[in-house]
Design a protein around this motif. Structure first.
Motif, PDB file in Angstrom:
ATOM      1  N   ILE A  39       0.838  -1.204   0.000  1.00  0.00           N
ATOM      2  CA  ILE A  39       0.000   0.000   0.000  1.00  0.00           C
ATOM      3  C   ILE A  39       0.872   1.253   0.000  1.00  0.00           C
ATOM      4  CG2 ILE A  39      -1.690   1.334   1.314  1.00  0.00           C
ATOM      5  CD1 ILE A  39      -2.796  -1.364   2.324  1.00  0.00           C
ATOM      6  N   GLY A  40       1.880   1.266   0.851  1.00  0.00           N
ATOM      7  CA  GLY A  40       2.760   2.437   0.911  1.00  0.00           C
ATOM      8  C   GLY A  40       3.476   2.686  -0.396  1.00  0.00           C
ATOM      9  N   THR A  41       3.985   1.620  -1.014  1.00  0.00           N
ATOM     10  CA  THR A  41       4.693   1.774  -2.289  1.00  0.00           C
ATOM     11  C   THR A  41       3.759   2.287  -3.375  1.00  0.00           C
ATOM     12  OG1 THR A  41       6.235   0.022  -1.694  1.00  0.00           O
ATOM     13  CG2 THR A  41       6.055   0.567  -4.028  1.00  0.00           C
ATOM     14  N   LEU A  42       2.565   1.717  -3.469  1.00  0.00           N
ATOM     15  CA  LEU A  42       1.616   2.161  -4.494  1.00  0.00           C
ATOM     16  C   LEU A  42       1.242   3.632  -4.308  1.00  0.00           C
ATOM     17  CD1 LEU A  42      -0.741  -0.932  -4.813  1.00  0.00           C
ATOM     18  CD2 LEU A  42       0.967  -0.140  -6.446  1.00  0.00           C
ATOM     19  N   PHE A  43       0.986   4.031  -3.060  1.00  0.00           N
ATOM     20  CA  PHE A  43       0.619   5.424  -2.810  1.00  0.00           C
ATOM     21  C   PHE A  43       1.771   6.371  -3.132  1.00  0.00           C
ATOM     22  CE2 PHE A  43      -3.331   6.464  -0.236  1.00  0.00           C
ATOM     23  CZ  PHE A  43      -4.091   5.516  -0.888  1.00  0.00           C
ATOM     24  N   VAL A  44       2.977   6.037  -2.729  1.00  0.00           N
ATOM     25  CA  VAL A  44       4.120   6.923  -2.977  1.00  0.00           C
ATOM     26  C   VAL A  44       4.426   7.012  -4.469  1.00  0.00           C
ATOM     27  CG1 VAL A  44       6.615   7.173  -2.634  1.00  0.00           C
ATOM     28  CG2 VAL A  44       5.134   6.695  -0.695  1.00  0.00           C
ATOM     29  N   VAL A  45       4.370   5.884  -5.157  1.00  0.00           N
ATOM     30  CA  VAL A  45       4.631   5.893  -6.598  1.00  0.00           C
ATOM     31  C   VAL A  45       3.567   6.719  -7.319  1.00  0.00           C
ATOM     32  CG1 VAL A  45       4.629   4.425  -8.665  1.00  0.00           C
ATOM     33  CG2 VAL A  45       5.957   3.760  -6.662  1.00  0.00           C
ATOM     34  N   TYR A  46       2.306   6.551  -6.944  1.00  0.00           N
ATOM     35  CA  TYR A  46       1.227   7.324  -7.555  1.00  0.00           C
ATOM     36  C   TYR A  46       1.415   8.819  -7.279  1.00  0.00           C
ATOM     37  CZ  TYR A  46      -3.474   9.176  -8.339  1.00  0.00           C
ATOM     38  OH  TYR A  46      -4.537   9.926  -8.751  1.00  0.00           O
ATOM     39  N   TRP A  47       1.721   9.157  -6.031  1.00  0.00           N
ATOM     40  CA  TRP A  47       1.871  10.560  -5.644  1.00  0.00           C
ATOM     41  C   TRP A  47       3.062  11.206  -6.349  1.00  0.00           C
ATOM     42  CZ3 TRP A  47       5.203  13.062  -1.801  1.00  0.00           C
ATOM     43  CH2 TRP A  47       4.757  14.342  -1.452  1.00  0.00           C
ATOM     44  N   LEU A  48       4.208  10.532  -6.373  1.00  0.00           N
ATOM     45  CA  LEU A  48       5.387  11.084  -7.042  1.00  0.00           C
ATOM     46  C   LEU A  48       5.206  11.136  -8.560  1.00  0.00           C
ATOM     47  CD1 LEU A  48       8.299   9.434  -5.027  1.00  0.00           C
ATOM     48  CD2 LEU A  48       7.533  11.823  -4.944  1.00  0.00           C
ATOM     49  N   GLY A  49       4.559  10.116  -9.110  1.00  0.00           N
ATOM     50  CA  GLY A  49       4.280  10.115 -10.547  1.00  0.00           C
ATOM     51  C   GLY A  49       3.370  11.267 -10.932  1.00  0.00           C
ATOM     52  N   ALA A  50       2.349  11.502 -10.110  1.00  0.00           N
ATOM     53  CA  ALA A  50       1.441  12.620 -10.382  1.00  0.00           C
ATOM     54  C   ALA A  50       2.172  13.950 -10.262  1.00  0.00           C
ATOM     55  CB  ALA A  50       0.260  12.569  -9.419  1.00  0.00           C
ATOM     56  N   ALA A  51       3.075  14.062  -9.299  1.00  0.00           N
ATOM     57  CA  ALA A  51       3.854  15.298  -9.151  1.00  0.00           C
ATOM     58  C   ALA A  51       4.763  15.516 -10.357  1.00  0.00           C
ATOM     59  CB  ALA A  51       4.677  15.252  -7.872  1.00  0.00           C
ATOM     60  N   ALA A  52       5.286  14.442 -10.906  1.00  0.00           N
ATOM     61  CA  ALA A  52       6.181  14.549 -12.058  1.00  0.00           C
ATOM     62  C   ALA A  52       5.431  14.935 -13.333  1.00  0.00           C
ATOM     63  CB  ALA A  52       6.918  13.230 -12.279  1.00  0.00           C
ATOM     64  N   TYR A  53       4.155  14.581 -13.417  1.00  0.00           N
ATOM     65  CA  TYR A  53       3.375  14.878 -14.621  1.00  0.00           C
ATOM     66  C   TYR A  53       2.803  16.284 -14.635  1.00  0.00           C
ATOM     67  CZ  TYR A  53       3.610  10.278 -16.715  1.00  0.00           C
ATOM     68  OH  TYR A  53       4.053   9.140 -17.320  1.00  0.00           O
ATOM     69  N   GLY A  54       2.902  16.999 -13.533  1.00  0.00           N
ATOM     70  CA  GLY A  54       2.478  18.389 -13.544  1.00  0.00           C
ATOM     71  C   GLY A  54       1.398  18.700 -12.537  1.00  0.00           C
ATOM     72  N   PRO A  55       1.024  19.984 -12.472  1.00  0.00           N
ATOM     73  CA  PRO A  55       0.073  20.449 -11.458  1.00  0.00           C
ATOM     74  C   PRO A  55      -1.313  19.816 -11.569  1.00  0.00           C
ATOM     75  CG  PRO A  55       1.145  22.316 -12.534  1.00  0.00           C
ATOM     76  CD  PRO A  55       1.562  21.089 -13.258  1.00  0.00           C
ATOM     77  N   GLU A  56      -1.777  19.580 -12.792  1.00  0.00           N
ATOM     78  CA  GLU A  56      -3.122  19.000 -12.943  1.00  0.00           C
ATOM     79  C   GLU A  56      -3.156  17.558 -12.424  1.00  0.00           C
ATOM     80  OE1 GLU A  56      -3.834  19.454 -17.058  1.00  0.00           O
ATOM     81  OE2 GLU A  56      -4.059  21.630 -16.926  1.00  0.00           O
TER      82      GLU A  56
END
Length: 132
Positions: A39-56
């Protein structure tokens, strides 16, 4: 050479899980370790991936985390994290040679479960107070 009756190692068919707290907490410790990682890995990867793709994308991820389902998953992850932490401390106490009797195992199990509830509640109370 005749075969001897050899003792069997304990396993799930030997344990009476409904009457013993130690095997349930031991199995739960292993399960929470896996859940904490997944769960922690999935959440962190999703959060960092979303941050890398931009503000939206990041705003979308923040909306997921802020949704009722997101809060439920984060709450569950907090419980899992606190359980694994407190049970790890319990094992360190045993490794030091303390509370290794049957009564001690029961006592530390109950103390650990109370600590999990208290720490989880404290984290969420402080976290929500800071967020508001």
């Amino acid at each position: 050479m005749p075969t001897r009756e050899r003792p069997l190692s304990p396993h799930l068919q030997v344990y009476k899980l409904h009457t013993k707290i130690a095997p349930v907490l031991s199995i739960s410790h292993r399960i929470t370790g896996m859940l904490m990682f997944v769960i922690g890995t999935l959440f962190v990867v999703y959060w960092l991936g979303a941050a890398a793709y931009g503000p939206e994308s990041f705003a979308s991820a923040q909306a997921v985390f802020g949704s009722p389902l997101g809060y439920l998953v984060l709450f569950g992850w907090t419980v899992v994290l606190m359980y694994h932490l407190c049970n790890g401390i319990r094992h360190l106490v045993w490794d030091a040679g303390h509370q290794v009797s049957i009564a001690g195992v029961r006592l530390t199990g109950m103390v650990m479960l109370a600590a999990v509830a208290a720490l989880t509640a404290l984290i969420w109370i402080v976290g929500l107070a800071v967020a508001l």
